[in-house]
Enzyme design. Structure first.
Site, PDB file in Angstrom:
ATOM      1  N   GLU A 251       0.887  -1.178   0.000  1.00 33.51           N
ATOM      2  CA  GLU A 251       0.000   0.000   0.000  1.00 33.51           C
ATOM      3  C   GLU A 251       0.919   1.221   0.000  1.00 33.51           C
ATOM      4  O   GLU A 251       1.518   1.550   1.027  1.00 33.51           O
ATOM      5  CB  GLU A 251      -0.891   0.000   1.255  1.00 33.51           C
ATOM      6  CG  GLU A 251      -1.784  -1.226   1.404  1.00 33.51           C
ATOM      7  CD  GLU A 251      -2.977  -1.227   0.448  1.00 33.51           C
ATOM      8  OE1 GLU A 251      -3.112  -0.273  -0.349  1.00 33.51           O
ATOM      9  OE2 GLU A 251      -3.752  -2.188   0.493  1.00 33.51           O
TER      10      GLU A 251
ATOM     11  N   CYS B 295      -2.064   9.239   2.295  1.00 34.94           N
ATOM     12  CA  CYS B 295      -1.755   8.676   0.968  1.00 34.94           C
ATOM     13  C   CYS B 295      -2.790   9.093  -0.057  1.00 34.94           C
ATOM     14  O   CYS B 295      -2.490   9.264  -1.223  1.00 34.94           O
ATOM     15  CB  CYS B 295      -1.680   7.161   1.069  1.00 34.94           C
ATOM     16  SG  CYS B 295      -3.093   6.460   1.937  1.00 34.94           S
TER      17      CYS B 295
HETATM   18  P1  NAD Z   1       8.345   4.822   4.652  1.00 32.53           P
HETATM   19  O1  NAD Z   1       8.407   4.022   3.398  1.00 32.53           O
HETATM   20  O2  NAD Z   1       9.444   5.751   4.930  1.00 32.53           O
HETATM   21  O3  NAD Z   1       8.251   3.861   5.932  1.00 32.53           O
HETATM   22  C1  NAD Z   1       7.211   2.936   6.101  1.00 32.53           C
HETATM   23  C2  NAD Z   1       7.703   1.786   6.960  1.00 32.53           C
HETATM   24  O4  NAD Z   1       8.689   1.058   6.237  1.00 32.53           O
HETATM   25  C3  NAD Z   1       8.346   2.210   8.263  1.00 32.53           C
HETATM   26  O5  NAD Z   1       7.962   1.320   9.289  1.00 32.53           O
HETATM   27  C4  NAD Z   1       9.819   2.075   7.961  1.00 32.53           C
HETATM   28  O6  NAD Z   1      10.607   1.854   9.109  1.00 32.53           O
HETATM   29  C5  NAD Z   1       9.807   0.844   7.078  1.00 32.53           C
HETATM   30  N1  NAD Z   1      10.981   0.681   6.222  1.00 32.53           N
HETATM   31  C6  NAD Z   1      11.826   1.637   5.762  1.00 32.53           C
HETATM   32  N2  NAD Z   1      12.809   1.067   5.020  1.00 32.53           N
HETATM   33  C7  NAD Z   1      12.560  -0.265   4.989  1.00 32.53           C
HETATM   34  C8  NAD Z   1      13.199  -1.384   4.399  1.00 32.53           C
HETATM   35  N3  NAD Z   1      14.301  -1.234   3.680  1.00 32.53           N
HETATM   36  N4  NAD Z   1      12.660  -2.611   4.581  1.00 32.53           N
HETATM   37  C9  NAD Z   1      11.543  -2.764   5.305  1.00 32.53           C
HETATM   38  N5  NAD Z   1      10.897  -1.751   5.915  1.00 32.53           N
HETATM   39  C10 NAD Z   1      11.399  -0.509   5.756  1.00 32.53           C
HETATM   40  O7  NAD Z   1       6.935   5.572   4.633  1.00 32.53           O
HETATM   41  P2  NAD Z   1       6.362   6.640   5.685  1.00 32.53           P
HETATM   42  O8  NAD Z   1       7.130   7.895   5.505  1.00 32.53           O
HETATM   43  O9  NAD Z   1       6.250   6.055   7.038  1.00 32.53           O
HETATM   44  O10 NAD Z   1       4.879   6.831   5.151  1.00 32.53           O
HETATM   45  C11 NAD Z   1       4.541   7.762   4.179  1.00 32.53           C
HETATM   46  C12 NAD Z   1       4.298   7.092   2.846  1.00 32.53           C
HETATM   47  O11 NAD Z   1       3.360   6.041   3.009  1.00 32.53           O
HETATM   48  C13 NAD Z   1       3.681   8.030   1.835  1.00 32.53           C
HETATM   49  O12 NAD Z   1       4.269   7.819   0.575  1.00 32.53           O
HETATM   50  C14 NAD Z   1       2.215   7.610   1.822  1.00 32.53           C
HETATM   51  O13 NAD Z   1       1.538   7.919   0.621  1.00 32.53           O
HETATM   52  C15 NAD Z   1       2.326   6.140   2.059  1.00 32.53           C
HETATM   53  N6  NAD Z   1       1.096   5.583   2.637  1.00 32.53           N
HETATM   54  C16 NAD Z   1       0.318   4.781   1.857  1.00 32.53           C
HETATM   55  C17 NAD Z   1      -0.885   4.294   2.352  1.00 32.53           C
HETATM   56  C18 NAD Z   1      -1.789   3.444   1.507  1.00 32.53           C
HETATM   57  O14 NAD Z   1      -2.731   2.878   2.046  1.00 32.53           O
HETATM   58  N7  NAD Z   1      -1.550   3.331   0.207  1.00 32.53           N
HETATM   59  C19 NAD Z   1      -1.272   4.612   3.654  1.00 32.53           C
HETATM   60  C20 NAD Z   1      -0.442   5.408   4.431  1.00 32.53           C
HETATM   61  C21 NAD Z   1       0.741   5.891   3.911  1.00 32.53           C
END
Ligand code: NAD
Length: 499
Positions: free
Chosen positions: A233, A267
């Site tokens: 997502e 998002c």
């Molecule tokens: P992010 O990708 O920075 O982090 C999300 C999660 O991934 C965190 O728990 C982080 O620690 C983890 N992570 C980071 N690097 C990783 C790796 N290499 N392997 C595994 N896990 C890893 O995102 P964010 O800044 O927390 O959230 C914002 C983003 O999320 C925006 O782009 C937003 O649009 C998206 N989002 C999407 C939805 C949806 O339903 N489509 C919902 C909420 C947020």
């Protein structure tokens, strides 16, 4: 230790211990032991056990809303409506519907083969250990719902919250610890994605990931090594199209909420607004006026609409993108700066007018309170502009002609299209949630969401008492059988009159 900071006041809220990578082996081992026992518990009993979280959340709703508010920077009332209520509502929905979604044995028609006393049934079984990796923007409701769906389906869960929201992550673990679940069925790990991500992906049976597109792509690449299943997502750049016949008063209020709620860190935020040229000037004037009325402040104060962003890095990224927009020729109508009156990470609600759909600020996700507005004349033109984007999470079409709205909706390439609504379908636990293109793969919520946390098990049952027709020997009798198959095959062709 991982520190938790209030982004509105910059106060230290608390800290949690990082999970050492060496502990993961045991965490997975214990998770598998718990899952094996849990999957034997009948589905109805599993659902009944899980729904008891609702009592705990209801009793602590005030405290949980305050916690989310202080760790993310959104008003506590918003945290309650969008996160705490969302978790309770979806858990109750899943409790009521899970049997229909995955508990029923389905008979699969087999056509000709049924004449040979064969039948097939389809069951849905748990996949095993599910790793839920959560984002910071909705740190409670998003992972909570995914854990609930995973558990009801008979899986165990290992949960990694964002390092920005570890206290909310800890709270989720406490809630599951307070109900009657097998030991280690839900375990939370704390740490950066760069440290814990790979071993989590390598060892889980499935990863439910919510976060940025860049991280999602990394996860999918890593998952290819072990063929770990993934649901992704990811990011968005949702568009709202307003046609002249729409309820414009409601549309102005919708876009104001749709872009500025949670400081634009959603998002599905309305990031792009496409206005028909005949209403363009009046709509924008009303929208800017309405935006001026929003109150931005420390979210614990009364009647605050817009709070803070999560951290300095995200704040600076938004500032950078707005400056890029200025250099690209876009005009700032309101906002366009870090709020100078507040010491936390506050970006002012911002509206920018863009002349060209190809600008960086129109094409890329700006994860903050920044709306980009464009003008259109014809429906084909606006469909093209909306679809010409790497993301495909949601979109929104505004018109009083619902048939026309549906026609437009069918041409837009996003996971959901809302007619006369924005953003809110995330709160619907019965409808699928997920995106196309760079917005992700797979769906959460509802029946399809349950399919993502189960594997289909096909059981084929045979009660034919003779050897099958296609078995050896390939003798002269078999030649007759082949002729019979040819006759059957010729009956499986549409007649000319049916073409
Ligand atoms: P992010 O990708 O920075 O982090 C999300 C999660 O991934 C965190 O728990 C982080 O620690 C983890 N992570 C980071 N690097 C990783 C790796 N290499 N392997 C595994 N896990 C890893 O995102 P964010 O800044 O927390 O959230 C914002 C983003 O999320 C925006 O782009 C937003 O649009 C998206 N989002 C999407 C939805 C949806 O339903 N489509 C919902 C909420 C947020």
């Amino acid at each position: 230790m991982i520190k938790s900071i209030n982004p509105a006041t910059l106060e230290l809220l608390g800290e949690v211990e990082e999970t050492p990578i060496d502990n993961l082996e045991n965490i997975f081992k214990n998770s598998r032991i718990a899952q094996k026992e849990w999957q034997k518990v009948p589905l109805k009993k599993r659902a009944r056990t899980i729904v008891t979280v609702n009592k705990i959340i209801s009793e602590q709703s005030e405290e949980i809303s305050q916690l989310i508010s202080s760790e993310v920077g959104k008003p506590p009332s918003e945290a309650f409506v969008n996160e705490v209520y969302g978790a309770i509502d979806s858990t109750f929905h899943y409790y009521n519907r899970v049997h229909d979604y995955i508990g029923k044995e389905k008979k699969i028609p087999l056509g000709f083969y049924e004449s040979l006393d064969k039948k097939s049934i389809l069951l849905r079984k748990p996949v095993g250990v599910i790793c839920v990796i959560g984002p910071y923007n909705y740190p409670f409701t998003i992972p909570f719902q995914q854990i609930v769906q995973s558990l009801m389906a008979g899986n165990s869960a290992i949960f990694k919250p964002s390092s920005e929201t570890v206290l909310v992550g800890k709270k989720i673990q406490e809630i599951f610890d307070d109900i009657n679940l097998p030991l280690n069925l839900v375990q939370t790990v704390f740490g950066s994605g760069s440290k814990l991500g790979n071993p989590l992906i390598d060892n889980a049976n499935k990863v439910l990931f919510t976060g940025s597109t860049a991280t999602g792509k990394h996860i999918m690449q890593r998952a290819a090594r072990t063929l770990t299943e993934v649901t992704l997502e990811l990011g968005g750049k949702s568009a709202m199209i307003v046609f002249p016949d729409a309820n414009l008063d409601r549309a102005v209020k919708a876009v104001r909420w749709g872009i500025f709620t949670n400081s634009g860190q959603v998002c599905a935020s309305v990031k792009r607004l496409y206005l028909h040229s005949s209403i363009y000037d009046a709509f924008l004037r009303d929208l800017v006026k309405a935006t001026r009325q929003l109150k931005q402040d420390i979210p614990s104060k009364p009647n605050v609409d817009v709070g803070a962003m999560i951290n300095e890095e995200q704040l600076n990224l938004v500032e950078e993108m707005v400056n890029t927009g200025r250099q690209e020729g876009a005009k700032v109508l309101i906002g366009g700066r870090i709020n100078p009156n507040l010491k936390g990470y506050f970006y002012e609600p911002t509206i920018m007018e863009a002349q060209d759909n190809n600008l960086k600020i129109v094409q890329e996700e700006i994860f903050g309170p920044v709306l980009v507005v464009l003008k259109f004349n014809k429906e084909d033109q606006v469909i093209e502009m909306v679809n010409n984007n790497q993301y495909g999470l949601t979109s929104s079409v505004w018109t009083n002609d619902i048939q026309f709205g549906k026609k437009i909706a069918e041409e837009i390439n996003t996971g959901s299209v809302m007619i006369n609504e924005v953003v809110y379908t995330f709160a619907l636990s019965s409808t699928p949630w997920g995106g196309t293109k760079n917005s992700g793969i797979g769906r959460s919520h509802g029946e399809i969401g349950f399919h993502e946390v189960t594997r289909p098990l096909h059981i084929n049952i045979d009660q034919y008492d003779k050897p099958d027709l296609w078995w050896f020997p390939y003798d002269s009798d078999f030649d007759d059988i082949v002729e019979n198959f040819k006759t059957i095959a010729s009956s499986l062709v549409l007649k000319d009159s049916e073409n």
